[in-house]
Design a protein around this motif. Sequence first.
Motif, PDB file in Angstrom:
ATOM      1  N   ASN A 266       0.731  -1.309  -0.058  1.00 17.78           N
ATOM      2  CA  ASN A 266       0.087  -0.215  -0.026  1.00 17.78           C
ATOM      3  C   ASN A 266       0.860   1.241   0.021  1.00 17.78           C
ATOM      4  O   ASN A 266       0.628   2.294  -0.595  1.00 17.78           O
ATOM      5  CB  ASN A 266      -0.943   0.041   1.189  1.00 17.78           C
ATOM      6  CG  ASN A 266      -2.038  -1.174   1.086  1.00 17.78           C
ATOM      7  OD1 ASN A 266      -2.243  -1.702   0.028  1.00 17.78           O
ATOM      8  ND2 ASN A 266      -2.215  -1.732   2.143  1.00 17.78           N
ATOM      9  N   MET A 267       2.101   1.062   0.635  1.00 16.72           N
ATOM     10  CA  MET A 267       3.045   2.093   0.682  1.00 16.72           C
ATOM     11  C   MET A 267       3.960   2.146  -0.241  1.00 16.72           C
ATOM     12  O   MET A 267       4.973   0.954  -0.204  1.00 16.72           O
ATOM     13  CB  MET A 267       3.403   2.633   2.018  1.00 16.72           C
ATOM     14  CG  MET A 267       4.772   3.535   2.234  1.00 16.72           C
ATOM     15  SD  MET A 267       4.000   5.137   1.654  1.00 16.72           S
ATOM     16  CE  MET A 267       5.502   5.786   1.019  1.00 16.72           C
ATOM     17  N   ASN A 293      -2.560  -4.452  -4.035  1.00 14.22           N
ATOM     18  CA  ASN A 293      -2.661  -3.668  -2.776  1.00 14.22           C
ATOM     19  C   ASN A 293      -4.144  -4.192  -1.850  1.00 14.22           C
ATOM     20  O   ASN A 293      -4.854  -4.712  -2.594  1.00 14.22           O
ATOM     21  CB  ASN A 293      -3.176  -2.131  -3.285  1.00 14.22           C
ATOM     22  CG  ASN A 293      -4.517  -1.999  -3.844  1.00 14.22           C
ATOM     23  OD1 ASN A 293      -4.756  -2.803  -4.952  1.00 14.22           O
ATOM     24  ND2 ASN A 293      -5.521  -1.267  -3.431  1.00 14.22           N
ATOM     25  N   THR A 294      -4.019  -3.803  -0.547  1.00  9.21           N
ATOM     26  CA  THR A 294      -4.899  -4.161   0.189  1.00  9.21           C
ATOM     27  C   THR A 294      -5.776  -3.103   0.810  1.00  9.21           C
ATOM     28  O   THR A 294      -6.662  -3.143   1.631  1.00  9.21           O
ATOM     29  CB  THR A 294      -4.259  -5.123   1.597  1.00  9.21           C
ATOM     30  OG1 THR A 294      -3.577  -4.159   2.291  1.00  9.21           O
ATOM     31  CG2 THR A 294      -3.931  -6.388   0.817  1.00  9.21           C
ATOM     32  N   GLY A 295      -5.546  -2.071   0.569  1.00 10.39           N
ATOM     33  CA  GLY A 295      -6.169  -0.704   0.787  1.00 10.39           C
ATOM     34  C   GLY A 295      -5.734   0.377   0.114  1.00 10.39           C
ATOM     35  O   GLY A 295      -5.206   0.329  -0.931  1.00 10.39           O
ATOM     36  N   VAL A 309      -2.670   8.408  -3.856  1.00  9.26           N
ATOM     37  CA  VAL A 309      -2.792   8.052  -5.136  1.00  9.26           C
ATOM     38  C   VAL A 309      -4.362   7.996  -5.211  1.00  9.26           C
ATOM     39  O   VAL A 309      -5.078   7.217  -4.569  1.00  9.26           O
ATOM     40  CB  VAL A 309      -2.571   6.714  -5.640  1.00  9.26           C
ATOM     41  CG1 VAL A 309      -2.954   6.594  -7.235  1.00  9.26           C
ATOM     42  CG2 VAL A 309      -0.958   6.878  -5.688  1.00  9.26           C
ATOM     43  N   ARG A 310      -5.179   8.590  -6.052  1.00 11.83           N
ATOM     44  CA  ARG A 310      -6.728   8.782  -6.244  1.00 11.83           C
ATOM     45  C   ARG A 310      -7.218   8.505  -7.745  1.00 11.83           C
ATOM     46  O   ARG A 310      -6.193   8.592  -8.739  1.00 11.83           O
ATOM     47  CB  ARG A 310      -7.148  10.240  -5.537  1.00 11.83           C
ATOM     48  CG  ARG A 310      -6.812  10.249  -4.284  1.00 11.83           C
ATOM     49  CD  ARG A 310      -7.512  11.352  -3.599  1.00 11.83           C
ATOM     50  NE  ARG A 310      -7.020  11.587  -2.125  1.00 11.83           N
ATOM     51  CZ  ARG A 310      -8.058  10.751  -1.242  1.00 11.83           C
ATOM     52  NH1 ARG A 310      -9.075  10.061  -1.543  1.00 11.83           N
ATOM     53  NH2 ARG A 310      -7.948  10.907   0.003  1.00 11.83           N
ATOM     54  N   LYS A 311      -8.299   8.231  -7.711  1.00 16.43           N
ATOM     55  CA  LYS A 311      -9.007   8.305  -9.204  1.00 16.43           C
ATOM     56  C   LYS A 311      -9.304   9.914  -9.635  1.00 16.43           C
ATOM     57  O   LYS A 311      -9.092  10.667  -8.835  1.00 16.43           O
ATOM     58  CB  LYS A 311     -10.253   7.433  -8.893  1.00 16.43           C
ATOM     59  CG  LYS A 311      -9.882   6.082  -8.629  1.00 16.43           C
ATOM     60  CD  LYS A 311     -11.127   5.246  -8.821  1.00 16.43           C
ATOM     61  CE  LYS A 311     -10.919   3.764  -8.369  1.00 16.43           C
ATOM     62  NZ  LYS A 311     -12.228   2.851  -8.428  1.00 16.43           N
ATOM     63  N   GLY A 318      -9.324   1.429  -4.287  1.00 18.61           N
ATOM     64  CA  GLY A 318      -9.929   0.400  -3.379  1.00 18.61           C
ATOM     65  C   GLY A 318      -9.117  -0.955  -3.371  1.00 18.61           C
ATOM     66  O   GLY A 318      -8.155  -1.065  -4.124  1.00 18.61           O
ATOM     67  N   ALA A 319      -9.189  -1.614  -2.455  1.00 17.25           N
ATOM     68  CA  ALA A 319      -8.468  -3.053  -2.381  1.00 17.25           C
ATOM     69  C   ALA A 319      -8.362  -3.796  -3.385  1.00 17.25           C
ATOM     70  O   ALA A 319      -9.615  -3.867  -3.901  1.00 17.25           O
ATOM     71  CB  ALA A 319      -8.788  -3.769  -0.952  1.00 17.25           C
ATOM     72  N   GLY A 320      -7.399  -4.182  -3.676  1.00 11.88           N
ATOM     73  CA  GLY A 320      -7.184  -5.042  -5.053  1.00 11.88           C
ATOM     74  C   GLY A 320      -7.290  -4.620  -6.193  1.00 11.88           C
ATOM     75  O   GLY A 320      -7.332  -5.115  -7.448  1.00 11.88           O
ATOM     76  N   GLU A 321      -7.336  -3.182  -6.453  1.00 17.45           N
ATOM     77  CA  GLU A 321      -7.430  -2.505  -7.841  1.00 17.45           C
ATOM     78  C   GLU A 321      -6.018  -2.379  -8.461  1.00 17.45           C
ATOM     79  O   GLU A 321      -5.991  -2.345  -9.810  1.00 17.45           O
ATOM     80  CB  GLU A 321      -8.196  -1.111  -7.773  1.00 17.45           C
ATOM     81  CG  GLU A 321      -9.642  -1.070  -7.128  1.00 17.45           C
ATOM     82  CD  GLU A 321     -10.212   0.062  -7.220  1.00 17.45           C
ATOM     83  OE1 GLU A 321      -9.841   0.941  -8.321  1.00 17.45           O
ATOM     84  OE2 GLU A 321     -10.987   0.547  -6.303  1.00 17.45           O
ATOM     85  N   PHE A 322      -4.897  -2.307  -7.649  1.00 15.45           N
ATOM     86  CA  PHE A 322      -3.630  -2.357  -8.248  1.00 15.45           C
ATOM     87  C   PHE A 322      -3.166  -3.977  -8.142  1.00 15.45           C
ATOM     88  O   PHE A 322      -3.084  -4.215  -7.103  1.00 15.45           O
ATOM     89  CB  PHE A 322      -2.868  -1.334  -7.347  1.00 15.45           C
ATOM     90  CG  PHE A 322      -2.788  -0.042  -7.928  1.00 15.45           C
ATOM     91  CD1 PHE A 322      -3.681   0.182  -8.920  1.00 15.45           C
ATOM     92  CD2 PHE A 322      -1.788   0.786  -7.429  1.00 15.45           C
ATOM     93  CE1 PHE A 322      -3.835   1.624  -9.326  1.00 15.45           C
ATOM     94  CE2 PHE A 322      -1.809   2.138  -7.890  1.00 15.45           C
ATOM     95  CZ  PHE A 322      -3.132   2.528  -8.612  1.00 15.45           C
ATOM     96  N   LYS A 323      -3.002  -4.503  -9.217  1.00 17.26           N
ATOM     97  CA  LYS A 323      -2.745  -5.865  -9.331  1.00 17.26           C
ATOM     98  C   LYS A 323      -1.192  -6.306  -9.396  1.00 17.26           C
ATOM     99  O   LYS A 323      -0.593  -5.382  -9.849  1.00 17.26           O
ATOM    100  CB  LYS A 323      -3.390  -6.596 -10.313  1.00 17.26           C
ATOM    101  CG  LYS A 323      -4.761  -6.533 -10.868  1.00 17.26           C
ATOM    102  CD  LYS A 323      -5.659  -7.082  -9.457  1.00 17.26           C
ATOM    103  CE  LYS A 323      -7.062  -6.873  -9.671  1.00 17.26           C
ATOM    104  NZ  LYS A 323      -8.029  -7.379  -8.801  1.00 17.26           N
ATOM    105  N   ALA A 324      -0.833  -7.272  -8.800  1.00 18.78           N
ATOM    106  CA  ALA A 324       0.699  -7.597  -8.802  1.00 18.78           C
ATOM    107  C   ALA A 324       0.971  -7.914 -10.298  1.00 18.78           C
ATOM    108  O   ALA A 324       0.471  -8.541 -10.916  1.00 18.78           O
ATOM    109  CB  ALA A 324       0.896  -8.685  -7.967  1.00 18.78           C
TER     110      ALA A 324
END
Length: 532
Positions: A266-267, A293-295, A309-311, A318-324
């Motif tokens: 997240n950071m 990300n988880t948050g 970081v925002r839309k 949101g959690a999970g929106e940035f995938k590994a």
Amino acid sequence: MAEIFKFFNSAPGDERWHYASDFADYFANVLSSGLLHKDGTPNLQVKVNAGTMQTYIEAGEALIQGYQYQNTLPLFLTHGLPEPNLDRIDRIVLRLDKRNNARYIKLFVKEGASAANPVPPTLQRDQYVFELSLAQIRLTKNTSTLEPLKLVDERMKQDVCGIVYSLISVPTSVFQQQWDYWFNNKKQTFEDDLVAWQVQQKNEFETWQVEQEQEFLTWFESIKDILSGDVAANLAERIASLEQTVDTHLDDSVKHNNYGFAVGTNMMSVSLPNGPSILLEGFTLRFKKEHTNTGAVYLRVNGSAIIGVRKNNGAAIGAGEFKAGGVYTVCYDGRSFILQGEGGEYGNALVGDVRKGKTIGTQDGIKTGTLDLTNLIPDNIRQGVTIDGVTGALGVVGVGENQILPWEYSSMPRVDGSQLTSWKLSDYGTRIDKSGRYRVKWHMSKLGSPSGGVYLTVYSRLYKNNVEIPGTQNQITSDTTTNDVYYWMDMDLKAGDILRIGALTPSDSRPHIYAYIDGLFTDLTVTNIKQV
């Protein structure tokens, strides 16, 4: 040499004799020896009679040196047993024998010689005997059955068999004249086209050459001042100007196409070579995510301040929106990093809200809908109503009612207190004539005053095909103010179903219980029938 002419009838005093060989010679001059065929497929196919030492030949026809052969039924041939230690190759041949003691065309097994490396027997072809090979088969040593996989079909091999074809040649001189005429015409056309193309290419090249010369002169005019006077000083000044321009661009990180690897969940932290230590508005960064990300997500570039970081709408990630492993682009607006190209906003529709087979974009990617509308057909929609392009065909609400006649209440089963043990069903029932949805209504008349100060209760419920319909049981209890009680229920019924009403009553109760059925749509009908 004498003149020969054939196949004239005899006349008185002038007999004409013709032999079979005359006809054979005639056909041999116009048709080759081989198998007759249908649509290019020869007949007389050889097959193995499984589990035996036999092969058999299917029906078919052939022509050998003008003599005709026909086999009308499958013909079986027996092969001799192979030797214990050596293989052998046999051929199945169709033999023409013109010798006087033979004069036939028949099928034979022609045995080969046993050997370590056997070869098929040679076909006999001389002035008396001519053989066609239909197939060959290898007989494995020390066996007593033939193997289908060892059979080789030779019918299409022209040197040993082949199919019948015409021996009459077609003169080609006319074809050659037509070809020469066509070729000469085309040759002239091609030559004319080539000359026209060469002229076009020459004109285009000359035009291009003039344009290039003009561009060179224009360029040379622009640098003429540099090359005059102190050339070295002029060039040095130009080089210094270019260096200043490049240095200015290098320092302007806002205009760079920055890319890095984002470490953290997240950071996130990104290190850029020659990157800025202070962020300016408009700074753009592409990064590859290390972990999903988880948050909410925060980003630090080259040790600068931690920035959220925002839309585009200001919402946090949101959690999970940035995938590994995913690559994302953000732009600094002076306060936050704004996610670029996230695909817009998503609503609250779920896959169950989307038609089956269609897809919808979500924060978790493309999803396929599961809403099944296969039952959305005109017969299931009320007339005059259109849903999703389907116009209903069901009729409007009907009028009038069909009464289910009451049972004989004088013989109604009685109860002791609240003990419900046995139900009495009505003497008449209603038979459903057409499947559909019906509205069934029933009411119970008031019981009047309690008997001897004891309140009495009467129970009723509906039955379909003599089985209780759940949810239809009701009751009425006697008192001085009780009025008739009314009930109704919509239910789907099938043609042939029979509805009846049942009841229980105390010994001194005489209620009236009636049931009515009303087709919710005008084309639904019922018939009252006697049941007991």
